[in-house]
Design a protein around this motif. Structure first.
Motif, mmCIF file in Angstrom:
data_model
loop_
_atom_site.group_PDB
_atom_site.id
_atom_site.type_symbol
_atom_site.label_atom_id
_atom_site.label_comp_id
_atom_site.label_asym_id
_atom_site.label_seq_id
_atom_site.Cartn_x
_atom_site.Cartn_y
_atom_site.Cartn_z
ATOM 1 N N TYR A 35 -35.719 -62.471 -51.591
ATOM 2 C CA TYR A 35 -35.136 -61.139 -51.643
ATOM 3 C C TYR A 35 -33.826 -61.208 -52.396
ATOM 4 O O TYR A 35 -33.027 -62.117 -52.180
ATOM 5 C CB TYR A 35 -34.887 -60.587 -50.229
ATOM 6 N N SER A 64 -39.300 -53.169 -55.361
ATOM 7 C CA SER A 64 -38.250 -52.755 -54.430
ATOM 8 C C SER A 64 -38.770 -52.894 -53.014
ATOM 9 O O SER A 64 -39.938 -52.616 -52.744
ATOM 10 C CB SER A 64 -37.861 -51.302 -54.661
ATOM 11 N N SER A 65 -37.896 -53.293 -52.114
ATOM 12 C CA SER A 65 -38.299 -53.364 -50.705
ATOM 13 C C SER A 65 -38.359 -51.947 -50.162
ATOM 14 O O SER A 65 -37.932 -50.992 -50.794
ATOM 15 C CB SER A 65 -37.324 -54.222 -49.914
ATOM 16 N N ASP A 66 -38.874 -51.832 -48.938
ATOM 17 C CA ASP A 66 -39.046 -50.521 -48.319
ATOM 18 C C ASP A 66 -37.742 -49.746 -48.204
ATOM 19 O O ASP A 66 -37.720 -48.533 -48.335
ATOM 20 C CB ASP A 66 -39.666 -50.663 -46.921
ATOM 21 N N ARG A 109 -37.819 -57.420 -53.668
ATOM 22 C CA ARG A 109 -38.685 -58.450 -53.102
ATOM 23 C C ARG A 109 -39.402 -59.125 -54.261
ATOM 24 O O ARG A 109 -40.022 -58.462 -55.086
ATOM 25 C CB ARG A 109 -39.682 -57.800 -52.148
ATOM 26 N N THR A 156 -41.736 -65.899 -50.908
ATOM 27 C CA THR A 156 -41.064 -64.628 -51.143
ATOM 28 C C THR A 156 -39.555 -64.821 -51.078
ATOM 29 O O THR A 156 -39.057 -65.530 -50.214
ATOM 30 C CB THR A 156 -41.477 -63.601 -50.070
ATOM 31 N N GLU A 161 -40.492 -58.364 -40.925
ATOM 32 C CA GLU A 161 -39.543 -58.177 -42.024
ATOM 33 C C GLU A 161 -38.944 -56.781 -41.995
ATOM 34 O O GLU A 161 -37.742 -56.605 -42.193
ATOM 35 C CB GLU A 161 -40.219 -58.434 -43.369
ATOM 36 N N ARG A 162 -39.779 -55.756 -41.738
ATOM 37 C CA ARG A 162 -39.283 -54.384 -41.669
ATOM 38 C C ARG A 162 -38.332 -54.202 -40.485
ATOM 39 O O ARG A 162 -37.315 -53.520 -40.604
ATOM 40 C CB ARG A 162 -40.444 -53.388 -41.587
ATOM 41 N N ASP A 205 -45.041 -58.641 -42.161
ATOM 42 C CA ASP A 205 -44.442 -57.434 -42.740
ATOM 43 C C ASP A 205 -43.736 -56.598 -41.672
ATOM 44 O O ASP A 205 -42.664 -56.041 -41.920
ATOM 45 C CB ASP A 205 -45.491 -56.576 -43.456
ATOM 46 N N ALA A 221 -35.084 -55.880 -41.456
ATOM 47 C CA ALA A 221 -34.454 -55.108 -42.532
ATOM 48 C C ALA A 221 -33.857 -53.809 -41.997
ATOM 49 O O ALA A 221 -32.777 -53.387 -42.436
ATOM 50 C CB ALA A 221 -35.468 -54.815 -43.631
#
Length: 148
Positions: A41, A18-20, A26, A39, A85-86, A82, A89
């Motif tokens: 999603y 699971s993503s954050d 992911r 990667t 990406e965060r 990362d 997201a």
């Protein structure tokens, strides 16, 4: 899912989590032909978020377009993939929580700037210079003063 390196359609999932934000999965994949790892999603299909542009036209929110802009701003900066990406997201999660499902492009840009300000000053100025269409040094100077 096609391999971005060689276009082979045959890939295998190496890792899945699971993503954050808990809203997507992911997956790390490996191409069975060339061995390239990448990667992907997986997200639940939802109604699209509509971006209202400054000229009044509308288009669906494009996460990749936002990602490209942030990546360019963060190029050669001490910002990890990362973190980027965060950042993207978190913006997407905020957009999906909007009751109307619409956002003005200027508000979307402000969301990105607010997050970049806390991440990297140079990336903030790079993004702002394009987003706010700086025309002279004074505009850069004002943005730097606002950052402090």
């Amino acid at each position: 899912m096609r391999c971005p390196a060689c276009e082979e359609a045959d890939t295998k999932v190496v890792d899945s989590r699971s993503s954050d934000d808990g809203e997507s999965i992911r997956r790390r994949r490996e191409c069975l032909r060339c061995g390239h790892r990448f990667t992907t999603y997986e997200r639940l299909g939802e109604r699209p978020v509509i971006v209202i542009k400054s000229d009044g036209s509308a288009e669906a929110f494009d996460q990749e377009k936002l990602m490209r802009g942030v990546l360019i701003a963060c190029a050669k900066r001490p910002v990890t993939p990362d973190q980027i990406e965060r950042l993207v997201a978190s913006i997407e999660a905020e957009l999906r929580a909007l009751p109307k499902g619409e956002v003005r492009s200027c508000d979307l840009g402000d969301m990105a700037l607010a997050r970049l300000a806390g991440l990297d000053d140079v990336a903030y100025i790079r993004f702002a210079s394009v987003y706010k269409d700086f025309q002279n040094v004074e505009e850069f100077s004002r943005a730097l003063k606002d950052l402090r």
